[in-house]
Design a protein around this motif. Structure first.
Motif, mmCIF file in Angstrom:
data_model
loop_
_atom_site.group_PDB
_atom_site.id
_atom_site.type_symbol
_atom_site.label_atom_id
_atom_site.label_comp_id
_atom_site.label_asym_id
_atom_site.label_seq_id
_atom_site.Cartn_x
_atom_site.Cartn_y
_atom_site.Cartn_z
ATOM 1 N N MET A 195 0.826 -1.186 0.000
ATOM 2 C CA MET A 195 0.000 0.000 0.000
ATOM 3 C C MET A 195 0.875 1.255 0.000
ATOM 4 S SD MET A 195 -3.403 0.646 0.148
ATOM 5 C CE MET A 195 -4.147 -0.753 0.906
ATOM 6 N N ALA A 196 1.921 1.248 0.798
ATOM 7 C CA ALA A 196 2.811 2.408 0.856
ATOM 8 C C ALA A 196 3.438 2.691 -0.503
ATOM 9 C CB ALA A 196 3.892 2.200 1.912
ATOM 10 N N MET A 197 3.791 1.641 -1.221
ATOM 11 C CA MET A 197 4.397 1.822 -2.543
ATOM 12 C C MET A 197 3.414 2.498 -3.497
ATOM 13 S SD MET A 197 7.125 1.495 -4.302
ATOM 14 C CE MET A 197 8.146 0.276 -3.540
ATOM 15 N N TRP A 198 2.143 2.082 -3.465
ATOM 16 C CA TRP A 198 1.135 2.717 -4.311
ATOM 17 C C TRP A 198 0.977 4.194 -3.966
ATOM 18 C CZ3 TRP A 198 -0.188 1.089 -8.751
ATOM 19 C CH2 TRP A 198 -0.251 -0.270 -9.024
ATOM 20 N N LEU A 199 1.009 4.510 -2.670
ATOM 21 C CA LEU A 199 0.906 5.915 -2.274
ATOM 22 C C LEU A 199 2.106 6.717 -2.757
ATOM 23 C CD1 LEU A 199 -0.604 5.596 1.293
ATOM 24 C CD2 LEU A 199 -1.702 6.523 -0.747
ATOM 25 N N MET A 200 3.286 6.139 -2.634
ATOM 26 C CA MET A 200 4.491 6.827 -3.120
ATOM 27 C C MET A 200 4.380 7.099 -4.613
ATOM 28 S SD MET A 200 7.562 4.842 -1.139
ATOM 29 C CE MET A 200 8.616 5.163 -2.516
ATOM 30 N N LEU A 201 3.987 6.091 -5.369
ATOM 31 C CA LEU A 201 3.904 6.238 -6.823
ATOM 32 C C LEU A 201 2.797 7.199 -7.251
ATOM 33 C CD1 LEU A 201 4.430 2.515 -7.864
ATOM 34 C CD2 LEU A 201 6.044 4.403 -8.165
ATOM 35 N N SER A 202 1.661 7.110 -6.604
ATOM 36 C CA SER A 202 0.530 7.937 -7.035
ATOM 37 C C SER A 202 0.612 9.378 -6.538
ATOM 38 C CB SER A 202 -0.794 7.302 -6.604
ATOM 39 O OG SER A 202 -0.886 7.228 -5.206
ATOM 40 N N CYS A 203 1.409 9.615 -5.516
ATOM 41 C CA CYS A 203 1.541 10.974 -4.959
ATOM 42 C C CYS A 203 2.909 11.603 -5.237
ATOM 43 C CB CYS A 203 1.331 10.951 -3.450
ATOM 44 S SG CYS A 203 -0.312 10.433 -2.959
ATOM 45 N N CYS A 204 3.805 10.831 -5.828
ATOM 46 C CA CYS A 204 5.179 11.319 -6.079
ATOM 47 C C CYS A 204 5.820 11.839 -4.797
ATOM 48 C CB CYS A 204 5.188 12.388 -7.162
ATOM 49 S SG CYS A 204 4.623 11.785 -8.748
#
Length: 88
Positions: A1-10
């Motif tokens: 989940m953290a990875m998706w947040l990093m990618l989607s929020c830059c």
């Protein structure tokens, strides 16, 4: 989940790990990263994409169940604690 947040929020992993629910406004679709959590020590606002908003909503759902993040008040639960609970 953290990875998706990093990618989607830059954003950086440290910003995700240090985030608290009090920094996220799901209704407005906004995440405010306070200066204490930012590498450049400047507060900034992230307007959440549909993907990022969905991921934050999923985290919020996980954090409200009784197995949620270490028994802390949901408002003050760090997102990485919820993420760790979800992957267990």
């Amino acid at each position: 989940m953290a990875m998706w947040l990093m990618l989607s929020c830059c954003c950086r992993i440290g910003e995700v790990i240090q985030s608290r629910w009090e920094h996220v406004d799901l209704e407005a679709g906004v995440w405010v990263i306070p200066k204490e959590n930012a590498k450049n020590r400047k507060s900034h606002t992230i307007f959440l994409s549909p993907v990022a908003l969905k991921k934050f909503q999923e985290l919020k759902e996980i954090s409200t169940n009784e197995n949620g993040a270490s028994g802390h008040n949901r408002k003050h639960t760090r997102l990485h604690e919820v993420n760790n609970q979800a992957s267990a």
